[in-house]
Design a protein around this motif. Structure first.
Motif, PDB file in Angstrom:
ATOM      1  N   PRO A  47      -2.645  16.097  -0.568  1.00 14.47           N
ATOM      2  CA  PRO A  47      -1.333  16.309   0.049  1.00 14.47           C
ATOM      3  C   PRO A  47      -0.612  14.974   0.233  1.00 14.47           C
ATOM      4  O   PRO A  47      -1.234  13.918   0.197  1.00 14.47           O
ATOM      5  N   VAL A  48       0.682  15.045   0.449  1.00 15.42           N
ATOM      6  CA  VAL A  48       1.497  13.851   0.598  1.00 15.42           C
ATOM      7  C   VAL A  48       2.345  13.986   1.863  1.00 15.42           C
ATOM      8  O   VAL A  48       2.895  15.042   2.143  1.00 15.42           O
ATOM      9  N   LEU A  49       2.435  12.897   2.622  1.00 13.79           N
ATOM     10  CA  LEU A  49       3.298  12.860   3.800  1.00 13.79           C
ATOM     11  C   LEU A  49       4.762  12.799   3.368  1.00 13.79           C
ATOM     12  O   LEU A  49       5.072  12.247   2.307  1.00 13.79           O
ATOM     13  N   ASN A  50       5.644  13.304   4.209  1.00  7.95           N
ATOM     14  CA  ASN A  50       7.060  13.130   3.903  1.00  7.95           C
ATOM     15  C   ASN A  50       7.457  11.702   4.285  1.00  7.95           C
ATOM     16  O   ASN A  50       6.659  10.950   4.840  1.00  7.95           O
ATOM     17  N   SER A  51       8.688  11.315   4.015  1.00  7.48           N
ATOM     18  CA  SER A  51       9.090   9.922   4.224  1.00  7.48           C
ATOM     19  C   SER A  51       9.040   9.512   5.700  1.00  7.48           C
ATOM     20  O   SER A  51       8.676   8.377   6.011  1.00  7.48           O
ATOM     21  N   ASP A  52       9.396  10.411   6.621  1.00  9.08           N
ATOM     22  CA  ASP A  52       9.329  10.082   8.052  1.00  9.08           C
ATOM     23  C   ASP A  52       7.887   9.896   8.514  1.00  9.08           C
ATOM     24  O   ASP A  52       7.573   8.966   9.259  1.00  9.08           O
ATOM     25  N   GLU A  53       6.990  10.769   8.061  1.00  4.27           N
ATOM     26  CA  GLU A  53       5.574  10.647   8.422  1.00  4.27           C
ATOM     27  C   GLU A  53       4.974   9.366   7.849  1.00  4.27           C
ATOM     28  O   GLU A  53       4.193   8.682   8.515  1.00  4.27           O
ATOM     29  N   THR A  54       5.349   9.034   6.625  1.00  5.17           N
ATOM     30  CA  THR A  54       4.873   7.803   5.991  1.00  5.17           C
ATOM     31  C   THR A  54       5.346   6.582   6.759  1.00  5.17           C
ATOM     32  O   THR A  54       4.581   5.641   6.988  1.00  5.17           O
ATOM     33  N   GLU A  55       6.604   6.595   7.198  1.00  6.66           N
ATOM     34  CA  GLU A  55       7.157   5.473   7.962  1.00  6.66           C
ATOM     35  C   GLU A  55       6.406   5.298   9.284  1.00  6.66           C
ATOM     36  O   GLU A  55       6.112   4.173   9.689  1.00  6.66           O
ATOM     37  N   VAL A  56       6.081   6.382   9.971  1.00  5.09           N
ATOM     38  CA  VAL A  56       5.352   6.299  11.240  1.00  5.09           C
ATOM     39  C   VAL A  56       3.948   5.743  11.003  1.00  5.09           C
ATOM     40  O   VAL A  56       3.468   4.908  11.777  1.00  5.09           O
ATOM     41  N   LEU A  57       3.298   6.162   9.939  1.00  3.88           N
ATOM     42  CA  LEU A  57       1.973   5.630   9.620  1.00  3.88           C
ATOM     43  C   LEU A  57       2.047   4.130   9.352  1.00  3.88           C
ATOM     44  O   LEU A  57       1.266   3.341   9.899  1.00  3.88           O
ATOM     45  N   ARG A  58       3.000   3.700   8.537  1.00  2.90           N
ATOM     46  CA  ARG A  58       3.174   2.271   8.239  1.00  2.90           C
ATOM     47  C   ARG A  58       3.468   1.492   9.528  1.00  2.90           C
ATOM     48  O   ARG A  58       2.930   0.410   9.753  1.00  2.90           O
TER      49      ARG A  58
ATOM     50  N   TRP B 229       1.702  -2.236  13.799  1.00  5.11           N
ATOM     51  CA  TRP B 229       1.483  -2.568  15.205  1.00  5.11           C
ATOM     52  C   TRP B 229       0.047  -2.968  15.491  1.00  5.11           C
ATOM     53  O   TRP B 229      -0.203  -3.906  16.241  1.00  5.11           O
ATOM     54  N   VAL B 230      -0.914  -2.283  14.903  1.00  9.12           N
ATOM     55  CA  VAL B 230      -2.321  -2.631  15.122  1.00  9.12           C
ATOM     56  C   VAL B 230      -2.590  -4.051  14.630  1.00  9.12           C
ATOM     57  O   VAL B 230      -3.228  -4.862  15.313  1.00  9.12           O
ATOM     58  N   THR B 231      -2.084  -4.360  13.468  1.00  5.80           N
ATOM     59  CA  THR B 231      -2.262  -5.702  12.909  1.00  5.80           C
ATOM     60  C   THR B 231      -1.482  -6.731  13.727  1.00  5.80           C
ATOM     61  O   THR B 231      -1.982  -7.824  14.025  1.00  5.80           O
TER      62      THR B 231
ATOM     63  N   HIS C  87       0.825  -1.208   0.000  1.00  6.39           N
ATOM     64  CA  HIS C  87       0.000   0.000   0.000  1.00  6.39           C
ATOM     65  C   HIS C  87       0.858   1.257   0.000  1.00  6.39           C
ATOM     66  O   HIS C  87       1.893   1.321   0.649  1.00  6.39           O
ATOM     67  N   ASP C  88       0.436   2.274  -0.733  1.00  6.23           N
ATOM     68  CA  ASP C  88       1.108   3.576  -0.755  1.00  6.23           C
ATOM     69  C   ASP C  88       0.511   4.415   0.372  1.00  6.23           C
ATOM     70  O   ASP C  88      -0.608   4.883   0.284  1.00  6.23           O
ATOM     71  N   TRP C  89       1.263   4.583   1.456  1.00  8.81           N
ATOM     72  CA  TRP C  89       0.756   5.268   2.653  1.00  8.81           C
ATOM     73  C   TRP C  89       0.950   6.778   2.601  1.00  8.81           C
ATOM     74  O   TRP C  89       0.545   7.484   3.521  1.00  8.81           O
ATOM     75  N   THR C  90       1.548   7.312   1.548  1.00  3.89           N
ATOM     76  CA  THR C  90       1.916   8.728   1.528  1.00  3.89           C
ATOM     77  C   THR C  90       0.743   9.686   1.620  1.00  3.89           C
ATOM     78  O   THR C  90       0.892  10.800   2.093  1.00  3.89           O
ATOM     79  N   ASP C  91      -0.426   9.277   1.171  1.00  4.64           N
ATOM     80  CA  ASP C  91      -1.585  10.173   1.270  1.00  4.64           C
ATOM     81  C   ASP C  91      -2.742   9.542   2.047  1.00  4.64           C
ATOM     82  O   ASP C  91      -3.866  10.025   2.024  1.00  4.64           O
ATOM     83  N   ALA C  92      -2.467   8.483   2.775  1.00 10.24           N
ATOM     84  CA  ALA C  92      -3.504   7.739   3.496  1.00 10.24           C
ATOM     85  C   ALA C  92      -4.342   8.576   4.469  1.00 10.24           C
ATOM     86  O   ALA C  92      -5.541   8.341   4.577  1.00 10.24           O
TER      87      ALA C  92
ATOM     88  N   ALA D  35       7.287  -7.005  11.041  1.00 10.37           N
ATOM     89  CA  ALA D  35       7.564  -5.608  10.697  1.00 10.37           C
ATOM     90  C   ALA D  35       8.426  -5.519   9.446  1.00 10.37           C
ATOM     91  O   ALA D  35       8.152  -4.712   8.553  1.00 10.37           O
ATOM     92  N   GLN D  36       9.448  -6.357   9.372  1.00 10.51           N
ATOM     93  CA  GLN D  36      10.320  -6.366   8.194  1.00 10.51           C
ATOM     94  C   GLN D  36       9.521  -6.737   6.949  1.00 10.51           C
ATOM     95  O   GLN D  36       9.681  -6.122   5.893  1.00 10.51           O
ATOM     96  N   ALA D  37       8.650  -7.727   7.070  1.00 10.23           N
ATOM     97  CA  ALA D  37       7.832  -8.150   5.928  1.00 10.23           C
ATOM     98  C   ALA D  37       6.863  -7.052   5.496  1.00 10.23           C
ATOM     99  O   ALA D  37       6.481  -6.983   4.325  1.00 10.23           O
ATOM    100  N   CYS D  38       6.474  -6.186   6.435  1.00 14.24           N
ATOM    101  CA  CYS D  38       5.583  -5.066   6.130  1.00 14.24           C
ATOM    102  C   CYS D  38       6.313  -3.900   5.474  1.00 14.24           C
ATOM    103  O   CYS D  38       5.684  -2.941   5.031  1.00 14.24           O
ATOM    104  N   GLY D  39       7.629  -3.960   5.443  1.00 14.19           N
ATOM    105  CA  GLY D  39       8.409  -2.875   4.867  1.00 14.19           C
ATOM    106  C   GLY D  39       8.840  -1.832   5.883  1.00 14.19           C
ATOM    107  O   GLY D  39       9.324  -0.766   5.508  1.00 14.19           O
ATOM    108  N   VAL D  40       8.675  -2.115   7.164  1.00 12.13           N
ATOM    109  CA  VAL D  40       9.108  -1.198   8.214  1.00 12.13           C
ATOM    110  C   VAL D  40      10.623  -1.297   8.360  1.00 12.13           C
ATOM    111  O   VAL D  40      11.186  -2.396   8.345  1.00 12.13           O
ATOM    112  N   ASN D  41      11.273  -0.162   8.499  1.00 16.69           N
ATOM    113  CA  ASN D  41      12.718  -0.121   8.702  1.00 16.69           C
ATOM    114  C   ASN D  41      13.000  -0.470  10.161  1.00 16.69           C
ATOM    115  O   ASN D  41      13.034   0.399  11.025  1.00 16.69           O
ATOM    116  N   THR D  42      13.195  -1.741  10.450  1.00 18.23           N
ATOM    117  CA  THR D  42      13.368  -2.194  11.835  1.00 18.23           C
ATOM    118  C   THR D  42      14.677  -1.712  12.438  1.00 18.23           C
ATOM    119  O   THR D  42      14.765  -1.554  13.656  1.00 18.23           O
ATOM    120  N   GLU D  43      15.688  -1.459  11.637  1.00 22.83           N
ATOM    121  CA  GLU D  43      16.944  -0.936  12.172  1.00 22.83           C
ATOM    122  C   GLU D  43      16.742   0.472  12.723  1.00 22.83           C
ATOM    123  O   GLU D  43      17.329   0.840  13.739  1.00 22.83           O
TER     124      GLU D  43
END
Length: 117
Positions: free
Chosen positions: A44-55, A60-62, A17-22, A80-88
């Motif tokens: 409008p579009v979220l910046n990359s940090d805002e998009t990462e927090v949304l993802r 976490w909810v799931t 999913h593209d979370w940038t405008d979710a 989290a890794q499978a979801c594309g979250v930057n776990t590092e």
């Protein structure tokens, strides 16, 4: 350990999913702004940090539901890794995002109720 089929499918949807405008528009599962030419230029579009927090929050909810249902068979960092979250980037905070009590995930939709189901 390997994720269950259900966890893999949740992760695939979250990652794809593209979370940038979710926050700004309801949309179908699997939204991708690159394929949505007309609407994508109007929201409008979220910046990359805002998009990462949304993802991260969607993950976490799931994960709360999956961790409660699958108990010891669920690895939140792998999910989290499978979801594309930057776990590092988030380090040990990935595990801390689950609501736990006495080492177990609490029942979804509650803050502190444990079940023996």
């Amino acid at each position: 350990m390997g994720l269950s089929r259900l966890a893999q499918e949740f992760a695939a949807e979250i990652k794809q999913h593209d979370w940038t405008d979710a926050p700004y528009r309801p949309d179908r599962a699997g939204h991708n702004r690159a394929r949505d030419y007309e609407k994508s230029s109007k929201t409008p579009v979220l910046n990359s940090d805002e998009t990462e927090v949304l993802r991260l929050n969607v993950m976490w909810v799931t994960a709360q539901v999956l961790a409660h249902a699958e108990r010891a068979n669920f690895d939140v960092v792998e999910f989290a890794q499978a979801c594309g979250v930057n776990t590092e980037k988030w380090g040990g905070g990935i595990q801390a995002g689950l609501r736990m009590r006495n080492g177990r995930c609490v029942k979804p939709g509650t803050w502190d109720e444990l079940t023996d189901e």
